[in-house]
Design a protein around this motif. Structure first.
Motif, PDB file in Angstrom:
ATOM      1  N   CYS A 265     -17.514 -51.021 -82.330  1.00 28.96           N
ATOM      2  CA  CYS A 265     -18.684 -51.459 -83.102  1.00 28.96           C
ATOM      3  C   CYS A 265     -19.466 -50.268 -83.641  1.00 28.96           C
ATOM      4  N   GLN A 364     -15.442 -56.543 -89.552  1.00 30.84           N
ATOM      5  CA  GLN A 364     -16.620 -56.613 -88.695  1.00 30.84           C
ATOM      6  C   GLN A 364     -16.881 -58.038 -88.246  1.00 30.84           C
ATOM      7  N   ASN A 368     -17.136 -59.489 -84.305  1.00 32.37           N
ATOM      8  CA  ASN A 368     -18.213 -60.348 -83.821  1.00 32.37           C
ATOM      9  C   ASN A 368     -17.673 -61.665 -83.280  1.00 32.37           C
ATOM     10  N   ALA A 387     -23.586 -54.900 -78.303  1.00 30.40           N
ATOM     11  CA  ALA A 387     -22.502 -54.336 -79.113  1.00 30.40           C
ATOM     12  C   ALA A 387     -23.033 -53.941 -80.487  1.00 30.40           C
ATOM     13  N   GLY A 388     -23.892 -54.819 -81.043  1.00 33.38           N
ATOM     14  CA  GLY A 388     -24.525 -54.477 -82.315  1.00 33.38           C
ATOM     15  C   GLY A 388     -25.443 -53.282 -82.183  1.00 33.38           C
ATOM     16  N   GLY A 391     -23.526 -50.241 -82.347  1.00 33.75           N
ATOM     17  CA  GLY A 391     -23.188 -49.993 -83.740  1.00 33.75           C
ATOM     18  C   GLY A 391     -24.341 -49.400 -84.528  1.00 33.75           C
TER      19      GLY A 391
END
Length: 450
Positions: A265, A364, A368, A387-388, A391
């Protein structure tokens, strides 16, 4: 007490008005996420000019925005596993909408950057919370497809930001982009309050004896038979009302999987942040293409993102996820390099741009979707949000890299070749993730095939 399996009920239920409205609202949330990420990059030179600054001066704004998004992903997302997806979506949409509208009245580029950073805190978790809500209200047989449809809203938001750059910028100024970005999340608030129930799986894991669950079950399926003494459970899950802990994403053998997902990510979203922030400026400064002309081509290209997101969801219901994602990211690397070599005014450039958007957004979206399926409901929003957040950390560095390339007067070809190394790394991490996940199955939900 009679045990009522909420998971089995959702899996056998038909798609009705409740799921359709939840999907529509989640599409709007994803729309504003995609719009917000790409909007600034497409009009960056115009914003800088409006404040009497060069294009390079936009770097702090991009950095502040990414910092806000990272902070919000790590702090707001876990709250959705504590207080509910619906409640936190209402709060974040309302707050972000107001802050974005206030941005119209910024008097300096620094003020605008600060407002973007604060706004990012509240909207960073929107996409993750939407994915968690969709995954918990739709049958397993359609789950990846529904998540993909919601994520298509992200691509539609990206494309819509091109409309601002192509047609609204000259007549209404850069402020028009912020009016749109502020009003859409505010529209979501009454829709969430009136039409979207809280996640059944979230409520069942928090309080299996919650009587309000029965009301929502009848709302989804009026013919459901309930005796009034049900204990609402999730197949294979706890009935103790266990609350999510931040450490859960690393527990029960998830450490290796979570680590690889976070790395993937971080690198994937670094690439997205770099392209969203600087791609129009790269073409203007390095290839002499005005941002209005690039925006018109990008508007067509971003339709590839919609198709890519829908395709990845359909394919992930049928093919091994990690192998599929590795293919997407290898193809993305090739598309990035091709963008710099194909003449801008040729028909082939549009084809390459479509491929770039198809593989970038689809890739992406696929990551997700996979995250939404491999973590149990009690930690799903946390997993997606963190996780985001990983990123977004990479996204903080991306604007600085773009500004450095501009300051060093790199060629478009050299810049895009460097950028292509990012999706290659993600592809290799997806292959590694397949090895990590192979043979493992988690007690809540079914993971995407490795």
């Amino acid at each position: 007490m009679t045990r009522f399996d909420v998971e089995a009920f959702i899996d056998r239920s038909r798609i009705g008005a409740t799921q359709a409205m939840a999907l529509f609202v989640c599409i709007l949330v994803c729309f504003i996420d995609g719009y917000d990420i790409f909007m600034i990059g497409k009009i960056a030179p115009a914003i800088a000019a409006g404040f009497g600054e060069p294009s390079e001066a936009m770097a702090p704004l991009f950095v502040y925005q990414q910092i806000g998004l990272a902070v919000g992903a790590f702090t707001i997302s876990p709250l959705a596993d504590r207080f509910g997806r619906r409640a936190m979506l209402i709060f974040t949409c309302l707050t972000f909408g107001i802050i974005t509208l206030l941005s119209v009245y910024a008097q300096t580029l620094t003020q605008l950057a600060i407002l973007r950073g604060i706004g990012g805190i509240f909207m960073a978790a929107g996409l993750g919370m939407s994915m968690a809500m969709i995954s918990e209200i739709t049958p397993k047989r359609r789950r990846s497809t529904f998540i993909a449809v919601a994520l298509a809203g992200y691509s539609m938001g990206s494309a819509s930001s091109g409309v601002v750059a192509a047609w609204l910028l000259d007549d209404f100024g850069w402020q028009s982009a912020f009016w749109i970005g502020g009003l859409v999340p505010l529209i979501c608030v009454p829709l969430l309050i009136l039409f979207v129930p809280e996640s059944l799986k979230f409520r069942a894991e928090r309080n299996p004896s919650d009587r309000s669950i029965a009301k929502t079950l009848r709302r989804i399926d009026p013919s459901v038979e309930l005796r009034g003494d049900e204990l609402f459970v999730i197949e294979g899950g706890e009935t103790s009302g266990r609350k999510a802990r931040l450490s859960d994403v690393f527990s029960e053998g998830r450490l290796a999987m979570t680590t690889v997902i976070w790395l993937a990510c971080a690198i994937s979203m670094t690439n997205t942040a770099l392209m969203s922030a600087w791609l129009p400026t790269f073409f203007q400064e390095m290839a002499g293409v005005p941002i209005q002309e690039f925006a018109k081509v990008a508007l067509i290209a971003y339709m590839g993102g919609v198709v890519g997101t829908l395709c990845i969801g359909w394919l992930m219901d049928r093919l091994p996820a990690t192998m599929l994602l590795a293919f997407f990211y290898f193809m993305l690397a090739g598309a990035l390099i091709s963008l710099s070599w194909v003449p801008f005014h040729s028909g082939l450039f549009i084809v390459v741009a479509l491929a770039w958007s198809f593989f970038q957004t689809g890739g992406q979206g696929g990551i997700n979707t996979m995250i939404a399926q491999v973590y149990p409901p009690r930690m799903r929003s946390t997993a997606l949000g963190w996780a985001g957040g990983a990123g977004r950390i990479g996204g903080i560095l991306a604007p600085l890299g773009g500004a450095f390339a501009l300051a060093q007067h790199y060629s478009l070809q050299l810049t895009m070749t460097f950028a292509a190394t990012l999706p290659i790394c993600v592809a290799l991490l997806m292959l590694l993730l397949g090895l990590v996940m192979r043979g493992r199955r988690f007690s809540d939900g079914q993971p995407a095939q490795a």
